[in-house]
Structures are given as C-alpha cells and as structure tokens.
Design a protein around this motif. Structure first.
Motif, mmCIF file in Angstrom:
data_model
loop_
_atom_site.group_PDB
_atom_site.id
_atom_site.type_symbol
_atom_site.label_atom_id
_atom_site.label_comp_id
_atom_site.label_asym_id
_atom_site.label_seq_id
_atom_site.Cartn_x
_atom_site.Cartn_y
_atom_site.Cartn_z
ATOM 1 N N ARG A 13 0.836 -1.200 0.000
ATOM 2 C CA ARG A 13 0.000 0.000 0.000
ATOM 3 C C ARG A 13 0.872 1.251 0.000
ATOM 4 O O ARG A 13 1.808 1.366 0.782
ATOM 5 C CB ARG A 13 -0.889 0.003 1.250
ATOM 6 N N TRP A 14 0.553 2.167 -0.881
ATOM 7 C CA TRP A 14 1.205 3.471 -0.895
ATOM 8 C C TRP A 14 0.262 4.456 -1.561
ATOM 9 O O TRP A 14 0.160 4.506 -2.784
ATOM 10 C CB TRP A 14 2.555 3.419 -1.617
ATOM 11 N N HIS A 15 -0.457 5.199 -0.746
ATOM 12 C CA HIS A 15 -1.386 6.214 -1.237
ATOM 13 C C HIS A 15 -1.120 7.479 -0.441
ATOM 14 O O HIS A 15 -1.721 7.722 0.612
ATOM 15 C CB HIS A 15 -2.832 5.741 -1.069
ATOM 16 N N SER A 18 -3.976 9.950 1.329
ATOM 17 C CA SER A 18 -4.652 9.426 2.519
ATOM 18 C C SER A 18 -3.645 9.145 3.640
ATOM 19 O O SER A 18 -3.976 9.271 4.827
ATOM 20 C CB SER A 18 -5.444 8.166 2.173
ATOM 21 N N PHE A 19 -2.429 8.796 3.278
ATOM 22 C CA PHE A 19 -1.367 8.592 4.270
ATOM 23 C C PHE A 19 -1.107 9.880 5.046
ATOM 24 O O PHE A 19 -1.090 9.895 6.285
ATOM 25 C CB PHE A 19 -0.104 8.122 3.555
ATOM 26 N N VAL A 28 -3.541 18.200 6.869
ATOM 27 C CA VAL A 28 -4.238 17.551 5.750
ATOM 28 C C VAL A 28 -5.563 16.998 6.273
ATOM 29 O O VAL A 28 -5.602 15.899 6.815
ATOM 30 C CB VAL A 28 -3.363 16.428 5.148
ATOM 31 N N PRO A 29 -6.656 17.738 6.125
ATOM 32 C CA PRO A 29 -7.934 17.284 6.676
ATOM 33 C C PRO A 29 -8.520 16.065 5.975
ATOM 34 O O PRO A 29 -9.274 15.304 6.576
ATOM 35 C CB PRO A 29 -8.849 18.504 6.507
ATOM 36 N N ASP A 30 -8.173 15.879 4.690
ATOM 37 C CA ASP A 30 -8.671 14.720 3.960
ATOM 38 C C ASP A 30 -7.751 14.438 2.781
ATOM 39 O O ASP A 30 -6.836 15.214 2.480
ATOM 40 C CB ASP A 30 -10.120 14.934 3.472
ATOM 41 N N ALA A 31 -7.991 13.299 2.114
ATOM 42 C CA ALA A 31 -7.107 12.881 1.025
ATOM 43 C C ALA A 31 -7.106 13.875 -0.127
ATOM 44 O O ALA A 31 -6.071 14.107 -0.762
ATOM 45 C CB ALA A 31 -7.513 11.495 0.528
ATOM 46 N N GLU A 32 -8.248 14.486 -0.408
ATOM 47 C CA GLU A 32 -8.311 15.448 -1.508
ATOM 48 C C GLU A 32 -7.405 16.643 -1.221
ATOM 49 O O GLU A 32 -6.646 17.088 -2.083
ATOM 50 C CB GLU A 32 -9.755 15.915 -1.712
ATOM 51 N N ALA A 33 -7.465 17.134 0.003
ATOM 52 C CA ALA A 33 -6.602 18.257 0.384
ATOM 53 C C ALA A 33 -5.138 17.839 0.416
ATOM 54 O O ALA A 33 -4.247 18.686 0.298
ATOM 55 C CB ALA A 33 -7.029 18.788 1.754
ATOM 56 N N GLY A 34 -4.895 16.542 0.573
ATOM 57 C CA GLY A 34 -3.530 16.048 0.676
ATOM 58 C C GLY A 34 -2.735 16.111 -0.609
ATOM 59 O O GLY A 34 -1.507 16.060 -0.573
ATOM 60 N N LYS A 35 -3.413 16.233 -1.742
ATOM 61 C CA LYS A 35 -2.689 16.172 -3.023
ATOM 62 C C LYS A 35 -1.632 17.269 -3.143
ATOM 63 O O LYS A 35 -0.511 17.023 -3.589
ATOM 64 C CB LYS A 35 -3.679 16.234 -4.177
#
Length: 206
Positions: A13-15, A18-19, A28-35
């Motif tokens: 796993r490597w995302h 979300s990590f 980073v409140p969520d994966a979308e903001a994490g990009k």
C-alpha cells in the motif's frame, strides 16, 4: 514471461494523500486536500525524496532538507518519514496475483524505488526471496525509475532480454520509460484490473 513488480502502490500500500491525512490531520484534513501537500513533500519523487530513494542521502538528511525547503518543523517531517513503514502494508490480492503467475510458469522479479531503511524493513518483514527470483531496490544501485539506466541495470541483473520483461507499475512515467527501454509494461491501478490485463495477454487463464 518475466514479470517485474513495482512495490509501493502495487505489492504494498502506498497512497500518499490518505497517508498524510492520517499522519498529519492538522495539515491535511482529507485525502483530496492532501494532493497539494504530497506534491510539496515528495516533489514527485524527485528532489530531496528522490535523492533518498537513490541512496544518495540518509534519513536525517532528507528530514532536514524537506524541513528547510518547506518551513515545516523538522519534528513534523520526521513523524511522516517514521510513519512510512506502517503505510507499506502488503496488498494480499496483488500477492495472490503474483502467486498465480508463478504457478503458471512465469518468472517473477521486482524493481522498486525504495530508500535504504524501507528496503531493509520490507526484507526483514516479508520473504521477498521466496516470492521473487531477484530484485532491484533503487537505493542499492544509486539509480531510480524512470531513468533508462535502472531498466538496463535491472535487465542485466535478472539475466534476461529486456523485451521478455513485463513491468507492473502504478506510475505512467515509469511505464513510458520501461517501454522506451524495450520492456513491456502495464499500468497498475489494482490487482483485479491487472489480472484482466494479464489474462488478455495470455499469461493467465480466464
């Protein structure tokens, strides 16, 4: 066929979005903001992290460099680096695909961009030598994908002709580089889709 597995995002796993959302919820409140944060932290696996991948700098140095470049506190950057081993969870559906390929008579290898501490971690935790005949970690050869040199080096180490190698990798740039080096390649999105692609190639029974 000689099938070559990438590790992060394929067998393990490597995302990153979300990590980072899990490790840095305050940033980073969520994966979308994490990009956007992923792009700044990892620099598309060039820059500081790319040098770490290639074994050119150690863990302390990559932490200092990322902190200096971004202004993030070193302690926070180190928390991310320290959390990466836990992120690299075995993807059992991909392992099942590898086992089916082996039973079908294909030879298995790996080619992974992986910093030295993480390569050591994976070797200690998993029987890689049982799953694969051989493999190349970028940090141990001081070359990383998508450079042409690492594909040439891997083919030589595996002792097979480039055109007989099929790479499964989740990064389009690595797929393009593999094909430019006379390898075959399939872009990996998930084990189910990869299985269908390999069946279409006649490597696995329908």
């Amino acid at each position: 066929m000689n099938v070559v597995f990438d590790f992060g995002g394929v067998l393990f796993r490597w995302h990153p979005p979300s990590f980072l959302a899990r490790v840095w919820p305050h940033r980073v409140p969520d994966a979308e903001a994490g990009k956007a944060v992923v792009a700044e932290f990892f620099q598309n696996y060039g820059g500081d992290w790319g040098a770490f991948d290639q074994g050119l700098i150690d863990e302390d140095t990559v932490v200092r460099r990322i902190a200096a470049r971004t202004g993030w506190p070193e302690a926070e950057v180190r928390a991310v680096v320290d959390a990466v081993p836990e992120e690299l969870q075995l993807q059992r559906d991909t392992l099942a695909l590898a086992e089916d390929l082996k039973r079908a008579g294909h030879r298995l290898f790996f080619l992974s961009n992986m910093p030295a501490p993480l390569a050591d971690h994976l070797e200690q935790l998993h029987p890689l030598h049982q799953w694969f005949e051989a493999g190349v970690f970028s940090s141990r050869v001081k070359q990383s994908k998508p450079s042409a040199e690492v594909f040439q080096l891997a083919a030589a180490q595996f002792g097979v002709a480039p055109e007989t190698l099929l790479l499964l990798d989740d990064h389009p740039a690595n797929i393009e580089a593999a094909r430019a080096s006379a390898w075959q390649a399939e872009l990996f999105t998930d084990a189910g889709s990869a299985r269908l692609a390999l069946q279409a190639r006649g490597l696995l029974l329908l």
